[in-house]
Design an enzyme around this catalytic site. Structure first.
Site: not given
Lengths: 137, 298
Positions: B88-91
């Protein structure tokens, strides 16, 4: 005519490995070897794993192609290779191991094994060894 | 009323978060550059393959050649290959894609799933949707063999008649700012019809002017070439989906981390302002006390 050339390119999914004007191209077709000089009739053929040789100004360059296709038209030869390598990039030890492994698999006659894939792997490894041998000689 | 010490603590924590975001952005930028180069390097092959397939298919159509991968059946059992990131951590990257996928799936009463990427596997698992296959942890550098593996799986199922049609949902890499969830049909293969060949491939250069039909020699035969060509075409489509998805993921992460770094900076500014105000207030109060005390003594 003696020095007329044609456009030759070898393209793989990962990169364009060769793209130049050259005189003569020799490939391993599924049913036998094929050679193309400039002005060849339009042709599409599948390739078996093996060596591919290109002659430019009297110099031969060799590549190892792991199967694919070739398209010839309008004095252009486009090789769509599943993968292609220059002989100096070949890892001989790895190829020999792969050959051994594929040979064993075929010999085992296990119904679980995909014979087509094992045969392709064997052909690829053999071609690599052959090419590596040529460059080292 | 928070004490000065609380502010200091808070600022320190936001600062370290900002540092992490900044580092992640730098990493994503580097990975994106590599992924983007892969996408560009794969384009000539895709374009050529597309053109050759168009030619072989049109020649084969004249000769009435049959191939199991061209067989169109009534789509009863439809399979979707959904490609997301592993992390994750990709908007909004993963959620945008899954939203598109779910919208697409809602069109059918019944569907089969092939999950590529941890995020979409977890999404489907949470909903208890059955997955026929999962491909997880493909890593940062996608190799052609990985696309091949997925393609072979669906091809075998298609030939066995377990699927009637196969679609792939992936994120198309338009540019660094735009990633577009896209649905493409993998099977049955729809051979490009002459003129539209290069356009559909999305290549930046237009099709080489299409000559009037050239009669090709086929070695060994049109049918045999088609047999080799079609699986290859599907494999390449899957591979392309994977690398575009990877490039999209990294650029989405880069943008998200850039925004996060900026937000953290703003937050630090605001907190520092509040902290200074509080400190000033304290000093003023103390001064007033001293002045007041001095005045009382006189």
């Amino acid at each position: 005519m003696a020095d007329s050339t044609q456009k030759v390119s070898i393209v793989t999914p990962e990169r364009v490995i060769y793209g130049d004007e050259a005189r003569f191209v020799h490939v391993r077709g599924t049913d036998g070897d094929l050679g193309f000089l400039p002005g060849h009739a339009p042709l599409i053929s599948s390739l078996r794993p093996g060596l591919l040789r290109i002659q430019k100004e009297g110099q031969w360059s060799t590549f190892v192609v792991a199967g694919g296709f070739v398209e010839v038209r309008d004095s252009r030869v486009v090789v769509l290779a599943n993968s292609a390598e220059r002989p100096e990039e070949i890892d001989l030890a790895r190829a020999e191991k792969a050959k051994e492994r594929a040979g064993k698999r075929l010999a085992a006659k296990d119904p679980e094994i995909d014979v087509v894939r094992a045969k392709a792997a064997l052909a690829r490894a053999t071609a690599r060894i052959e090419a590596a041998g040529q460059i080292r000689r | 009323m928070p004490a000065l010490r609380d502010f200091r603590r808070r600022i320190k924590s936001v600062k370290s978060t900002q540092k992490i975001c900044k580092a992640m952005k730098a990493v994503a930028t580097a990975k994106m550059a590599r992924a983007q180069a892969t996408v560009i390097a794969a384009r000539p092959y895709g374009r050529q393959l597309h053109e050759v397939l168009g030619r072989v298919a049109s020649a084969a159509a004249g000769a009435d050649v049959q191939n199991p991968l061209l067989a169109v059946r009534e789509p009863k059992k439809v399979c979707y290959v959904v490609v997301t990131a592993d992390r994750g951590l990709c908007g909004g990257f993963n959620s945008n894609l899954l939203r598109t996928a779910v919208r697409e799936l809602n069109k059918w009463d019944e569907f089969k799933l092939v999950a590529v990427g941890r995020k979409c596997r977890n999404f489907f698992r949470f909903r208890e949707w059955e997955r026929d296959a999962e491909f997880i942890g493909l890593g940062e550098d996608i190799r052609f063999e990985q696309g091949q593996e997925i393609a072979r799986f669906v091809i075998n199922k298609y030939i066995a008649g377990e699927y009637d049609a196969v679609y792939m949902v992936y994120s198309k890499f338009v540019n660094i700012l735009v990633q577009q969830p896209t649905v493409v049909k993998l099977l049955p293969v729809e051979p490009p019809a002459g003129e539209t060949a290069a356009k559909a491939e999305g290549g930046e250069e237009a099709a080489a002017p299409k000559k009037s039909r050239v009669d090709y020699i086929f070695e060994p035969s049109a049918a045999d070439v088609l047999d080799c060509l079609l699986p290859r075409y599907v494999e390449n489509s899957v591979y392309r989906g994977l690398i575009e998805s990877k490039a999209s993921e990294q650029s989405a992460r880069m943008m998200a981390m850039d925004a996060a770094t900026k937000n953290a900076g703003e937050m630090i500014d605001r907190l520092t302002l509040q902290m200074n105000r509080l400190r000033q207030e304290g000093i003023t109060k103390e001064l007033l006390d001293i002045v007041g005390g001095a005045a009382a003594l006189e």
